[in-house]
Design a protein around this motif. Structure first.
Motif, PDB file in Angstrom:
ATOM      1  N   TRP A 141       0.843  -1.198   0.000  1.00 22.58           N
ATOM      2  CA  TRP A 141       0.000   0.000   0.000  1.00 22.58           C
ATOM      3  C   TRP A 141       0.873   1.242   0.000  1.00 22.58           C
ATOM      4  CZ3 TRP A 141      -5.368  -0.723   0.158  1.00 22.58           C
ATOM      5  CH2 TRP A 141      -5.804  -2.027   0.474  1.00 22.58           C
ATOM      6  N   PHE A 142       0.668   2.119  -0.999  1.00 14.04           N
ATOM      7  CA  PHE A 142       1.447   3.345  -1.116  1.00 14.04           C
ATOM      8  C   PHE A 142       0.551   4.556  -0.855  1.00 14.04           C
ATOM      9  CE2 PHE A 142       3.568   0.173  -3.645  1.00 14.04           C
ATOM     10  CZ  PHE A 142       4.918   0.385  -3.391  1.00 14.04           C
ATOM     11  N   PRO A 143       0.970   5.467   0.023  1.00 14.34           N
ATOM     12  CA  PRO A 143       0.175   6.671   0.286  1.00 14.34           C
ATOM     13  C   PRO A 143       0.140   7.569  -0.939  1.00 14.34           C
ATOM     14  CG  PRO A 143       2.320   6.832   1.356  1.00 14.34           C
ATOM     15  CD  PRO A 143       2.218   5.439   0.817  1.00 14.34           C
ATOM     16  N   PRO A 144      -0.863   8.458  -1.022  1.00 11.40           N
ATOM     17  CA  PRO A 144      -1.003   9.315  -2.215  1.00 11.40           C
ATOM     18  C   PRO A 144       0.248  10.099  -2.569  1.00 11.40           C
ATOM     19  CG  PRO A 144      -2.977   9.436  -0.876  1.00 11.40           C
ATOM     20  CD  PRO A 144      -1.977   8.641  -0.073  1.00 11.40           C
ATOM     21  N   GLY A 145       0.944  10.646  -1.568  1.00 10.16           N
ATOM     22  CA  GLY A 145       2.115  11.460  -1.861  1.00 10.16           C
ATOM     23  C   GLY A 145       3.209  10.707  -2.586  1.00 10.16           C
ATOM     24  N   VAL A 146       3.288   9.394  -2.362  1.00 12.36           N
ATOM     25  CA  VAL A 146       4.278   8.558  -3.039  1.00 12.36           C
ATOM     26  C   VAL A 146       3.744   8.078  -4.383  1.00 12.36           C
ATOM     27  CG1 VAL A 146       5.554   6.384  -2.933  1.00 12.36           C
ATOM     28  CG2 VAL A 146       5.356   7.814  -0.889  1.00 12.36           C
ATOM     29  N   ALA A 147       2.519   7.564  -4.381  1.00 10.60           N
ATOM     30  CA  ALA A 147       1.951   6.966  -5.591  1.00 10.60           C
ATOM     31  C   ALA A 147       1.739   7.983  -6.709  1.00 10.60           C
ATOM     32  CB  ALA A 147       0.633   6.278  -5.255  1.00 10.60           C
ATOM     33  N   GLU A 148       1.264   9.168  -6.359  1.00  9.00           N
ATOM     34  CA  GLU A 148       0.977  10.169  -7.393  1.00  9.00           C
ATOM     35  C   GLU A 148       2.249  10.684  -8.061  1.00  9.00           C
ATOM     36  OE1 GLU A 148      -1.291  12.999  -5.212  1.00  9.00           O
ATOM     37  OE2 GLU A 148      -3.130  11.789  -5.256  1.00  9.00           O
ATOM     38  N   ALA A 149       3.359  10.648  -7.332  1.00 11.32           N
ATOM     39  CA  ALA A 149       4.636  11.092  -7.903  1.00 11.32           C
ATOM     40  C   ALA A 149       5.366   9.972  -8.634  1.00 11.32           C
ATOM     41  CB  ALA A 149       5.526  11.660  -6.796  1.00 11.32           C
ATOM     42  N   SER A 150       4.839   8.761  -8.552  1.00  5.39           N
ATOM     43  CA  SER A 150       5.510   7.591  -9.132  1.00  5.39           C
ATOM     44  C   SER A 150       4.521   6.815  -9.998  1.00  5.39           C
ATOM     45  CB  SER A 150       6.050   6.693  -8.007  1.00  5.39           C
ATOM     46  OG  SER A 150       6.791   7.439  -7.064  1.00  5.39           O
ATOM     47  N   PRO A 151       4.196   7.326 -11.192  1.00  4.81           N
ATOM     48  CA  PRO A 151       3.124   6.753 -12.016  1.00  4.81           C
ATOM     49  C   PRO A 151       3.306   5.291 -12.403  1.00  4.81           C
ATOM     50  CG  PRO A 151       4.446   8.337 -13.276  1.00  4.81           C
ATOM     51  CD  PRO A 151       4.823   8.495 -11.849  1.00  4.81           C
ATOM     52  N   GLY A 162      12.998  -2.678  -8.803  1.00  3.98           N
ATOM     53  CA  GLY A 162      12.449  -2.607  -7.457  1.00  3.98           C
ATOM     54  C   GLY A 162      11.794  -1.267  -7.197  1.00  3.98           C
ATOM     55  N   THR A 163      10.717  -1.288  -6.407  1.00  2.08           N
ATOM     56  CA  THR A 163       9.983  -0.055  -6.133  1.00  2.08           C
ATOM     57  C   THR A 163      10.814   0.935  -5.327  1.00  2.08           C
ATOM     58  OG1 THR A 163       8.969  -1.047  -4.174  1.00  2.08           O
ATOM     59  CG2 THR A 163       7.741  -1.184  -6.238  1.00  2.08           C
ATOM     60  N   THR A 164      11.710   0.439  -4.474  1.00  2.00           N
ATOM     61  CA  THR A 164      12.499   1.343  -3.641  1.00  2.00           C
ATOM     62  C   THR A 164      13.353   2.280  -4.489  1.00  2.00           C
ATOM     63  OG1 THR A 164      12.603  -0.258  -1.833  1.00  2.00           O
ATOM     64  CG2 THR A 164      14.249   1.488  -1.829  1.00  2.00           C
ATOM     65  N   ARG A 165      14.071   1.712  -5.469  1.00  4.25           N
ATOM     66  CA  ARG A 165      14.912   2.542  -6.340  1.00  4.25           C
ATOM     67  C   ARG A 165      14.059   3.471  -7.189  1.00  4.25           C
ATOM     68  NH1 ARG A 165      19.727  -1.397  -8.671  1.00  4.25           N
ATOM     69  NH2 ARG A 165      20.572  -2.039  -6.659  1.00  4.25           N
ATOM     70  N   ARG A 169      14.052   7.591  -7.081  1.00  2.00           N
ATOM     71  CA  ARG A 169      14.358   8.380  -8.270  1.00  2.00           C
ATOM     72  C   ARG A 169      13.252   9.402  -8.546  1.00  2.00           C
ATOM     73  NH1 ARG A 169      15.972   4.375 -11.079  1.00  2.00           N
ATOM     74  NH2 ARG A 169      13.977   3.859 -12.005  1.00  2.00           N
ATOM     75  N   GLN A 170      12.011   9.027  -8.278  1.00  2.00           N
ATOM     76  CA  GLN A 170      10.877   9.908  -8.570  1.00  2.00           C
ATOM     77  C   GLN A 170      10.658  10.967  -7.493  1.00  2.00           C
ATOM     78  OE1 GLN A 170      10.492   8.790 -11.979  1.00  2.00           O
ATOM     79  NE2 GLN A 170       8.497   9.644 -11.479  1.00  2.00           N
ATOM     80  N   THR A 171      10.908  10.626  -6.244  1.00  2.00           N
ATOM     81  CA  THR A 171      10.534  11.514  -5.143  1.00  2.00           C
ATOM     82  C   THR A 171      11.715  12.051  -4.336  1.00  2.00           C
ATOM     83  OG1 THR A 171      10.337   9.734  -3.506  1.00  2.00           O
ATOM     84  CG2 THR A 171       8.406  10.195  -4.880  1.00  2.00           C
ATOM     85  N   GLY A 172      12.876  11.406  -4.473  1.00  4.46           N
ATOM     86  CA  GLY A 172      14.003  11.779  -3.640  1.00  4.46           C
ATOM     87  C   GLY A 172      13.912  11.187  -2.241  1.00  4.46           C
ATOM     88  N   ARG A 173      12.865  10.408  -1.983  1.00  2.00           N
ATOM     89  CA  ARG A 173      12.658   9.796  -0.666  1.00  2.00           C
ATOM     90  C   ARG A 173      13.079   8.327  -0.697  1.00  2.00           C
ATOM     91  NH1 ARG A 173       6.474  11.025   0.599  1.00  2.00           N
ATOM     92  NH2 ARG A 173       7.023   9.840   2.503  1.00  2.00           N
ATOM     93  N   PHE A 174      13.649   7.873   0.394  1.00  2.00           N
ATOM     94  CA  PHE A 174      14.118   6.491   0.451  1.00  2.00           C
ATOM     95  C   PHE A 174      13.975   5.981   1.878  1.00  2.00           C
ATOM     96  CE2 PHE A 174      17.594   9.459   0.913  1.00  2.00           C
ATOM     97  CZ  PHE A 174      18.255   9.028   2.051  1.00  2.00           C
TER      98      PHE A 174
END
Length: 238
Positions: A141-151, A162-165, A169-174
């Motif tokens: 389950w991905f929150p909106p702030g992550v999912a919307e920035a990672s189409p 992998g989703t982590t990388r 790359r999309q959000t700068g968050r890890f």
């Protein structure tokens, strides 16, 4: 931050693979062809292919070149140590359905810090044992702030690196911290169907939540494993 040329080539190929232009098992353009298309040296083109190979997107075949990997591989997120409750990296998996936006269960919403009634992006897969039988039923389950920035999270195509990388790359968050909670209960009918279990059946449930450098949740993943297959090994100094 601008991508280096070889990274730009790798991302272009990655997008074309995700869009279905190159199917699993299909050969990608050669280093020479890529060098001509992008007006770069052949070494730069090969470096781009090495990025994809290291991410598990392509494999090298002697006499053929680089081909799209035919089997997506599940990897543990972040740098989780060996012996933790959710080390399932390297397992092939099957995607279940299409990623969808739905209201998560209350315990998942609480882990993600989401209000009641809010929707998160859900991705479901079945991890497979070496003989191809179901090993674990996993809902991420991905929150909106992550999912919307990672189409690409909303696409059925596997994210081979992998989703982590990808999310980084999309959000700068890890992920910096993770919390794993393990419980035991009886399988639901849906879980029993996906895992080919005879009811009633006991399952181990690992709820994993990853947090970024600011303590914000990135993903909450619930893995359900039949009791007979679940094993947790802890190694520690004495």
């Amino acid at each position: 931050m601008a991508l280096l040329k070889y990274e730009e080539i790798a991302e272009s190929l990655r997008s074309r693979i995700a869009a279905g232009e190159f199917a699993p098992g299909e050969t990608l353009p050669s280093g020479r062809d890529l060098a001509e298309q992008w007006a770069v040296s052949r070494a730069t083109a090969i470096k781009a292919m090495d990025v994809l190979r290291n991410d598990g997107v392509v494999v090298a075949r002697q006499g053929t070149g680089f081909v799209v990997n035919e089997t997506p591989i599940a990897r543990p997120a972040g740098d989780r140590r060996a012996g933790s409750t959710r080390v399932t990296g390297g397992m092939p998996f099957l995607r279940v359905g299409t990623p969808d936006w739905v209201e998560p269960p209350a315990h998942v919403a609480a882990a993600l810090g989401m209000d009641a009634g809010a929707r998160a992006l859900r991705r479901v897969r079945i991890l497979q044992a070496p003989d191809g039988s179901p090993h674990s039923y996993v809902q991420a389950w991905f929150p909106p702030g992550v999912a919307e920035a990672s189409p690409r999270l909303a696409q059925t195509a596997p994210i081979a690196e992998g989703t982590t990388r990808y999310v980084r790359r999309q959000t700068g968050r890890f992920p910096v911290d993770g919390v794993d909670s393990t419980t035991v209960r009886m399988a639901t009918e849906a879980e029993a169907q996906h895992l080919v279990l005879t009811m009633p059946a006991a399952v181990a449930v690992v709820l994993h939540t990853a947090y970024d450098m600011e303590g914000r949740p990135l993903v909450c993943e619930e893995g359900v494993t039949p009791g007979a297959l679940y094993e947790h090994i802890e190694t520690y100094a004495m």
